[in-house]
Each structure stands twice: as structure tokens, then as C-alpha cells.
Design a protein around this motif. Sequence first.
Motif, PDB file in Angstrom:
ATOM      1  N   MET A  65     -59.404 -49.977   3.496  1.00 10.28           N
ATOM      2  CA  MET A  65     -58.823 -51.045   2.662  1.00 10.28           C
ATOM      3  C   MET A  65     -57.831 -51.884   3.465  1.00 10.28           C
ATOM      4  O   MET A  65     -57.852 -53.112   3.411  1.00 10.28           O
ATOM      5  N   LYS A  66     -56.964 -51.222   4.225  1.00  8.07           N
ATOM      6  CA  LYS A  66     -55.966 -51.935   5.033  1.00  8.07           C
ATOM      7  C   LYS A  66     -56.658 -52.825   6.058  1.00  8.07           C
ATOM      8  O   LYS A  66     -56.311 -53.990   6.230  1.00  8.07           O
ATOM      9  N   GLU A  67     -57.642 -52.273   6.743  1.00 12.86           N
ATOM     10  CA  GLU A  67     -58.390 -53.024   7.751  1.00 12.86           C
ATOM     11  C   GLU A  67     -59.088 -54.240   7.127  1.00 12.86           C
ATOM     12  O   GLU A  67     -59.061 -55.341   7.672  1.00 12.86           O
ATOM     13  N   LEU A  68     -59.719 -54.036   5.966  1.00  9.44           N
ATOM     14  CA  LEU A  68     -60.385 -55.143   5.275  1.00  9.44           C
ATOM     15  C   LEU A  68     -59.383 -56.217   4.846  1.00  9.44           C
ATOM     16  O   LEU A  68     -59.626 -57.414   5.039  1.00  9.44           O
ATOM     17  N   GLU A  69     -58.273 -55.790   4.272  1.00 10.11           N
ATOM     18  CA  GLU A  69     -57.251 -56.750   3.836  1.00 10.11           C
ATOM     19  C   GLU A  69     -56.731 -57.558   5.017  1.00 10.11           C
ATOM     20  O   GLU A  69     -56.616 -58.782   4.941  1.00 10.11           O
ATOM     21  N   ASP A  70     -56.414 -56.885   6.123  1.00  6.08           N
ATOM     22  CA  ASP A  70     -55.895 -57.574   7.303  1.00  6.08           C
ATOM     23  C   ASP A  70     -56.921 -58.546   7.874  1.00  6.08           C
ATOM     24  O   ASP A  70     -56.611 -59.691   8.179  1.00  6.08           O
ATOM     25  N   SER A  71     -58.139 -58.076   7.997  1.00  4.29           N
ATOM     26  CA  SER A  71     -59.198 -58.901   8.586  1.00  4.29           C
ATOM     27  C   SER A  71     -59.533 -60.107   7.709  1.00  4.29           C
ATOM     28  O   SER A  71     -59.654 -61.226   8.194  1.00  4.29           O
ATOM     29  N   LEU A  72     -59.672 -59.860   6.416  1.00  7.57           N
ATOM     30  CA  LEU A  72     -60.047 -60.952   5.518  1.00  7.57           C
ATOM     31  C   LEU A  72     -58.919 -61.964   5.333  1.00  7.57           C
ATOM     32  O   LEU A  72     -59.173 -63.152   5.172  1.00  7.57           O
ATOM     33  N   SER A  73     -57.663 -61.509   5.368  1.00  3.43           N
ATOM     34  CA  SER A  73     -56.552 -62.439   5.184  1.00  3.43           C
ATOM     35  C   SER A  73     -56.445 -63.409   6.355  1.00  3.43           C
ATOM     36  O   SER A  73     -56.006 -64.544   6.193  1.00  3.43           O
ATOM     37  N   VAL A  74     -56.873 -62.979   7.539  1.00  3.33           N
ATOM     38  CA  VAL A  74     -56.858 -63.864   8.703  1.00  3.33           C
ATOM     39  C   VAL A  74     -58.017 -64.856   8.624  1.00  3.33           C
ATOM     40  O   VAL A  74     -57.851 -66.053   8.834  1.00  3.33           O
ATOM     41  N   LYS A  75     -59.206 -64.372   8.293  1.00  5.54           N
ATOM     42  CA  LYS A  75     -60.388 -65.223   8.269  1.00  5.54           C
ATOM     43  C   LYS A  75     -60.451 -66.115   7.032  1.00  5.54           C
ATOM     44  O   LYS A  75     -60.988 -67.215   7.083  1.00  5.54           O
ATOM     45  N   TYR A  76     -59.928 -65.607   5.918  1.00  5.43           N
ATOM     46  CA  TYR A  76     -60.006 -66.343   4.662  1.00  5.43           C
ATOM     47  C   TYR A  76     -58.637 -66.365   3.977  1.00  5.43           C
ATOM     48  O   TYR A  76     -58.413 -65.661   2.996  1.00  5.43           O
ATOM     49  N   PRO A  77     -57.705 -67.179   4.489  1.00  9.55           N
ATOM     50  CA  PRO A  77     -56.336 -67.171   3.957  1.00  9.55           C
ATOM     51  C   PRO A  77     -56.258 -67.520   2.468  1.00  9.55           C
ATOM     52  O   PRO A  77     -55.328 -67.101   1.786  1.00  9.55           O
ATOM     53  N   PHE A  78     -57.231 -68.248   1.957  1.00 13.21           N
ATOM     54  CA  PHE A  78     -57.198 -68.632   0.533  1.00 13.21           C
ATOM     55  C   PHE A  78     -57.321 -67.415  -0.375  1.00 13.21           C
ATOM     56  O   PHE A  78     -56.949 -67.477  -1.555  1.00 13.21           O
ATOM     57  N   LEU A  79     -57.797 -66.292   0.144  1.00 13.16           N
ATOM     58  CA  LEU A  79     -57.895 -65.072  -0.670  1.00 13.16           C
ATOM     59  C   LEU A  79     -56.519 -64.507  -0.989  1.00 13.16           C
ATOM     60  O   LEU A  79     -56.370 -63.731  -1.931  1.00 13.16           O
ATOM     61  N   ASN A  80     -55.502 -64.878  -0.205  1.00 12.29           N
ATOM     62  CA  ASN A  80     -54.147 -64.384  -0.432  1.00 12.29           C
ATOM     63  C   ASN A  80     -53.437 -65.110  -1.562  1.00 12.29           C
ATOM     64  O   ASN A  80     -52.415 -64.657  -2.053  1.00 12.29           O
ATOM     65  N   GLU A  81     -53.964 -66.264  -1.957  1.00 15.67           N
ATOM     66  CA  GLU A  81     -53.338 -67.055  -3.023  1.00 15.67           C
ATOM     67  C   GLU A  81     -53.535 -66.344  -4.364  1.00 15.67           C
ATOM     68  O   GLU A  81     -54.612 -65.862  -4.662  1.00 15.67           O
ATOM     69  N   LYS A  82     -52.481 -66.294  -5.137  1.00 14.31           N
ATOM     70  CA  LYS A  82     -52.592 -65.635  -6.436  1.00 14.31           C
ATOM     71  C   LYS A  82     -52.212 -66.566  -7.541  1.00 14.31           C
ATOM     72  O   LYS A  82     -51.542 -67.485  -7.459  1.00 14.31           O
TER      73      LYS A  82
END
Length: 82
Positions: A65-82
Motif C-alpha cells: 500500500m505504501k509503495e503504491l501510494e508513493d508511486s501513484l502520487s508522483v505519477k498522478y498528483p491529481f489523485l492526492n486531491e480530496k
Amino acid sequence: MKIKLKKQQLKIYDPVEIFVDGEKIVLQKYKAAQECVVTGEVAPENFSLLDGKLVLSLEGAERLMKELEDSLSVKYPFLNEK
């Protein structure tokens, strides 16, 4: 007999499975049932996902989960928007 070896992460005393695939003899590192693909831990508490194709321990799931969150937040920053 032709021998074709694919790179596997085998060490000298690792157990292997041997099976036949058509005209090929396949050597594959033995993996115990319910072995976490991340940590290698074998425990009855491990759980499987994707119709048994992915087995995880709790620690393995947390690391994944940590690895996925870190990787995806770099590649797809819009996923961090809430």
C-alpha cells in the motif's frame, strides 16, 4: 537436448518444482502455499487476492500500500486531491 535457462532468483539449496510444459522441462522455485509475495512469510493469517494470484501477509499488504501510494502520487498528483 537443448537447454535454455531463464534468469531465476535461485540459490544453491533452494527447493524447486519440476514440471513439463509441452516439450519443455520447467524448473521453478518452489513457493509454499500462502507465501506472501512481498515478505516471503508463510502464515495461516495471510490472505489471497485476485483469485489466488496474489498472497499477502499484513506486513506485506502495508508495504505494498505504501509503495503504491508513493508511486501513484508522483505519477498522478491529481489523485492526492480530496
